[in-house]
Design a protein around this motif. Sequence first.
Motif, PDB file in Angstrom:
ATOM      1  N   ALA A   1     -26.361  99.379  54.638  1.00 25.25           N
ATOM      2  CA  ALA A   1     -25.495  98.680  53.684  1.00 25.25           C
ATOM      3  C   ALA A   1     -26.241  98.486  52.371  1.00 25.25           C
ATOM      4  O   ALA A   1     -27.452  98.272  52.348  1.00 25.25           O
ATOM      5  CB  ALA A   1     -25.065  97.332  54.241  1.00 25.25           C
TER       6      ALA A   1
ATOM      7  N   GLN B   1     -21.027 100.800  52.311  1.00 26.18           N
ATOM      8  CA  GLN B   1     -21.670 101.131  53.574  1.00 26.18           C
ATOM      9  C   GLN B   1     -21.988 102.617  53.557  1.00 26.18           C
ATOM     10  O   GLN B   1     -21.092 103.451  53.498  1.00 26.18           O
ATOM     11  CB  GLN B   1     -20.757 100.816  54.766  1.00 26.18           C
ATOM     12  CG  GLN B   1     -21.379 101.154  56.120  1.00 26.18           C
ATOM     13  CD  GLN B   1     -22.604 100.306  56.420  1.00 26.18           C
ATOM     14  OE1 GLN B   1     -22.605  99.086  56.197  1.00 26.18           O
ATOM     15  NE2 GLN B   1     -23.662 100.933  56.919  1.00 26.18           N
TER      16      GLN B   1
ATOM     17  N   THR C   1     -22.625 105.598  55.477  1.00 21.13           N
ATOM     18  CA  THR C   1     -22.301 105.896  56.873  1.00 21.13           C
ATOM     19  C   THR C   1     -23.205 106.962  57.468  1.00 21.13           C
ATOM     20  O   THR C   1     -23.407 106.997  58.686  1.00 21.13           O
ATOM     21  CB  THR C   1     -20.838 106.350  56.999  1.00 21.13           C
ATOM     22  OG1 THR C   1     -20.624 107.487  56.137  1.00 21.13           O
ATOM     23  CG2 THR C   1     -19.900 105.224  56.582  1.00 21.13           C
TER      24      THR C   1
END
Length: 269
Positions: A186, A195, A197
Motif C-alpha cells: 500500500a 494498492q 497489487t
Amino acid sequence: MRTTVRRTVLTASAVTLALVVTACGSGDQGGGDAGDAGAKGGGGSDKPAAKALTAGELERLVVTTGDLKDHQVQKPGKDDVFEAEALSVERAECEPVARVLSALPAGDPAASAQRLVVQESAAAKKGMPSVEELADMTEEEAKEATIDSLDITKTMTSLWSYDADGAERALGTLREVGEKCAGGFAMTIDGEKQQVTKVTEEKLAVGEDAVAWTVGTKTDGEPVETKVVVLRQGTTLAGFSSFNIAAISRGEAFEQPTAVIDAQAAKLG
C-alpha cells in the motif's frame, strides 16, 4: 503538487466511462547496499572515481521530439510531477519501487532531467467522435469509438546521474526490492491511497543493465497497469513510467514503450 500524471492515470478509467455514458445516454459529446549487481569489480585505488553528469549534460542527453517518430516530447509542468514528500509507503522496504513508479528518483542522484513523452494513435489524433457521429452508432460502437479516441501512451522519462558506483547500487537495490515486493504493498501519493497489487518482472535487454516491470495498482477499485523500466549506462540511470489511457479503460495489457526506451538508450551511448 496537486493534479499530477499519476493522478491523471488513476482517474482515466472513470473519466472515460463517464464520457461514454454521457455520449450514449444523451447524444451529447462530453539506494541500498545490495546494489552490486552489474558492478565491474573493485577497480584500483589509483583509478579516479566515476563522476556524475551535470544537470546541463543530462539536459543535452534527454530525448527530444526530433529523436522519436510520431511522439511529442515536452518538459513536464508543475501538475505533471510529484514532490518526494508527497509519497508514503506502508512497507518502507518497498519505497524504491514506489518512487520509480511515481517517476521519482531512485536513490539520491547528483543531477536529473525529465521529459513527458506522448504518443497518440491515429484515432486519438482525430479526437472524440462528434455528436452526429455518436448518434449514428450503437451503444457499443460509441463506447469503442470513445475509448479509441483516448489511445494515448504517456511516458515520464527521467535521467538521474550519480557519483562513483551510485547508479549501480541504486539499480541493484531496485532489482532486489522488486523481488521482495512482488506481491504488492500500500502507498499514498499526493493524498491518493493506492494498492500495488503486483510487481511483475519483464525481460528487457537495454543499456549496460536494466530492470523492467509491469506494476498493477488499484485506486477506488479501478485497476491500472504501469510499465516501469530503469536502465543504467555508466553513471546514469534512465527511468520510464508509462501508461496507456485506452488500455486502462479496457483493462487490457499494453507493450513497453520500446521506441522511447531505445531512443534514450542510444543517446546515452
